[in-house]
Design an enzyme around this catalytic site. Structure first.
Site, PDB file in Angstrom:
ATOM      1  CG  ASP A 105      -4.883   2.311  -2.779  1.00  0.00           C
ATOM      2  OD1 ASP A 105      -4.454   2.855  -1.909  1.00  0.00           O
ATOM      3  OD2 ASP A 105      -5.601   1.449  -3.146  1.00  0.00           O
ATOM      4  CG  HIS A 130      -1.893   1.406   1.298  1.00  0.00           C
ATOM      5  ND1 HIS A 130      -2.716   1.639   0.440  1.00  0.00           N
ATOM      6  CD2 HIS A 130      -1.853   2.237   2.275  1.00  0.00           C
ATOM      7  CE1 HIS A 130      -3.068   2.954   0.927  1.00  0.00           C
ATOM      8  NE2 HIS A 130      -2.783   3.197   2.022  1.00  0.00           N
ATOM      9  CD  GLU A 186      -9.346   6.583  -3.456  1.00  0.00           C
ATOM     10  OE1 GLU A 186     -10.357   6.833  -2.628  1.00  0.00           O
ATOM     11  OE2 GLU A 186      -8.623   5.511  -3.688  1.00  0.00           O
ATOM     12  NE  ARG A 235      17.222  20.495  13.699  1.00  0.00           N
ATOM     13  CZ  ARG A 235      17.515  21.734  14.422  1.00  0.00           C
ATOM     14  NH1 ARG A 235      17.531  21.484  15.685  1.00  0.00           N
ATOM     15  NH2 ARG A 235      17.315  22.806  14.013  1.00  0.00           N
ATOM     16  N   GLY A 257       3.153   5.110   3.875  1.00  0.00           N
ATOM     17  CA  GLY A 257       2.395   5.992   5.109  1.00  0.00           C
ATOM     18  C   GLY A 257       1.137   5.722   5.169  1.00  0.00           C
ATOM     19  CD  GLU A 258      -0.890   4.046   9.213  1.00  0.00           C
ATOM     20  OE1 GLU A 258      -1.916   3.469   8.904  1.00  0.00           O
ATOM     21  OE2 GLU A 258       0.082   3.312   9.692  1.00  0.00           O
ATOM     22  CB  SER A 259      -5.427   5.193   4.554  1.00  0.00           C
ATOM     23  OG  SER A 259      -6.387   5.437   3.688  1.00  0.00           O
ATOM     24  N   GLY A 260      -4.695   8.291   3.856  1.00  0.00           N
ATOM     25  CA  GLY A 260      -5.133   9.876   4.327  1.00  0.00           C
ATOM     26  C   GLY A 260      -3.974  10.590   4.633  1.00  0.00           C
ATOM     27  CB  ILE A 261      -0.421  10.168   5.505  1.00  0.00           C
ATOM     28  CG1 ILE A 261       0.527  11.048   6.263  1.00  0.00           C
ATOM     29  CG2 ILE A 261       0.256   9.477   4.488  1.00  0.00           C
ATOM     30  CD1 ILE A 261       0.096  11.377   7.586  1.00  0.00           C
ATOM     31  N   GLY A 262      -1.393  11.598   2.623  1.00  0.00           N
ATOM     32  CA  GLY A 262      -1.027  12.692   1.719  1.00  0.00           C
ATOM     33  C   GLY A 262      -0.276  12.319   0.548  1.00  0.00           C
ATOM     34  CE  LYS A 263      -0.089   5.884   1.016  1.00  0.00           C
ATOM     35  NZ  LYS A 263      -0.984   6.314   2.026  1.00  0.00           N
ATOM     36  CB  SER A 264      -2.714   9.940  -3.953  1.00  0.00           C
ATOM     37  OG  SER A 264      -3.034   8.656  -3.607  1.00  0.00           O
TER      38      SER A 264
END
Length: 323
Positions: A179, A140, A204, A245, A155-162
């Site tokens: 996805d 994923h 998506e 950093r 990253g988790e779903s909804g984190i902003g990958k797409s």
């Protein structure tokens, strides 16, 4: 992790093989990419014989059998066909007697034939088997080609990958998969990723739905597959967590037994993730060319540059706290 299923019948069309016997036994599985020329077995040495391999008979093997005489050659051929082997392939279009084909039919061993020379055919068949039987996994994630560097964004779903990938595409970079990413190990350290056929070139975006990137941005905005060079993991910013950093920490992500460089990027409002990914890809390329800006900075701090110039050391917090 999974391995693709390959049957003997799948070899016929790609290599234009001629089926000499046992056409109803083509469902035999091929489980290893290695190929075997049964010279020692024909000579009577059965120890260490790997019956899982496809057996190749060329001019040398047939000439050796002819030198044994009919009776002994028949015994050797019967021994070979009696093994639980996937199939036997005759190269150079060489003829084989009907008596030997009947022995193969008795043991349900498919006999195939190609007109290609033995050595050339071994190379082509080995490459094909390694691709088909390579271990693979579906992840994923989002996979993009940034300046020629294959970057896997996790990253988790909804984190902003797409959304990050979409901004990269607008900047001229290319989408490979969104996805769901199919990753295949094609060598000891090489990972190739692609999109499943069903969602190829699609993306998506929450609020917009399914977008056809190839139609929207043109054929130059997508590609079918690419090698994975770098992983960027997006996560929500955690105030109590230490984030590198300087860029000296070299994290790795294990994917199918291959260690891939991995960067963890914290996400919070105001951070331009597309720019970060873009610069991370360029910085990775610089490192492969032998230049590490973080290491160069540390060397300057310790007065270890090539000209041995002494540089006053300041605490890093003081340096960056002023700006």
């Amino acid at each position: 992790m999974m391995t693709n299923k390959l049957l003997v019948k799948h070899l016929i069309q790609p290599f234009h093989l001629e089926v000499l016997c046992c056409a109803d036994s083509m469902e035999r599985p091929v489980t290893v990419p290695d190929i075997h020329r049964p010279g020692l077995l024909l000579a009577g040495y059965l120890k260490y014989f790997d019956f899982q391999r496809i057996q190749l008979i060329g001019k040398t093997e047939l000439a050796f059998l002819d030198s044994l005489g009919d009776k002994l050659a028949k015994e050797c051929w019967t021994t070979l066909c009696g093994m639980e082997i996937p199939c036997i392939i005759i190269t150079r279009g060489l003829p084989i007697s009907e008596a030997w084909l009947k022995i193969a039919e008795k043991h349900n061993v498919p006999i195939l034939r190609t007109k290609q020379p033995t050595t050339r055919f071994i190379g082509k068949l080995t490459d094909y088997l390694e691709r088909c039987l390579a271990p693979s996994i579906t992840m994923h994630a989002v996979f993009v080609d940034v300046h020629g560097i294959g970057v896997l964004i996790t990253g988790e779903s909804g984190i902003g990958k797409s959304e990050t990938a979409l901004e990269l595409i607008k900047r001229g970079h290319r989408l490979v998969a969104d996805d769901a990413v199919e990753v295949t190990r094609v060598g000891e350290t090489t990972l190739i990723a692609r999109a499943p056929e069903m969602i190829r070139h699609l993306m998506e975006i929450r609020g917009l739905g399914i977008l056809d990137i190839k139609t929207l941005f043109g054929a130059g905005a997508v590609r079918v597959c690419h090698e994975i060079y770098l992983v960027i993991h997006l996560e929500e910013w955690k105030n109590d967590k230490y984030y590198d950093r300087l860029g000296l920490d070299e994290e790795k992500m294990d994917i199918l037994g291959v260690d891939v460089p991995c960067l963890t990027v914290p996400v919070r409002p105001g951070r331009n993730l597309a720019s970060i990914v873009e610069v991370a890809a360029m910085n990775y390329r610089l490192k492969t060319l032998g230049y590490n800006s973080a290491r160069e900075f540390i060397d300057k701090q310790h007065g270890l540059t090539s000209n041995n110039t002494e540089i006053t050391e300041y605490p890093l917090n003081d340096i960056y706290g002023k700006y």
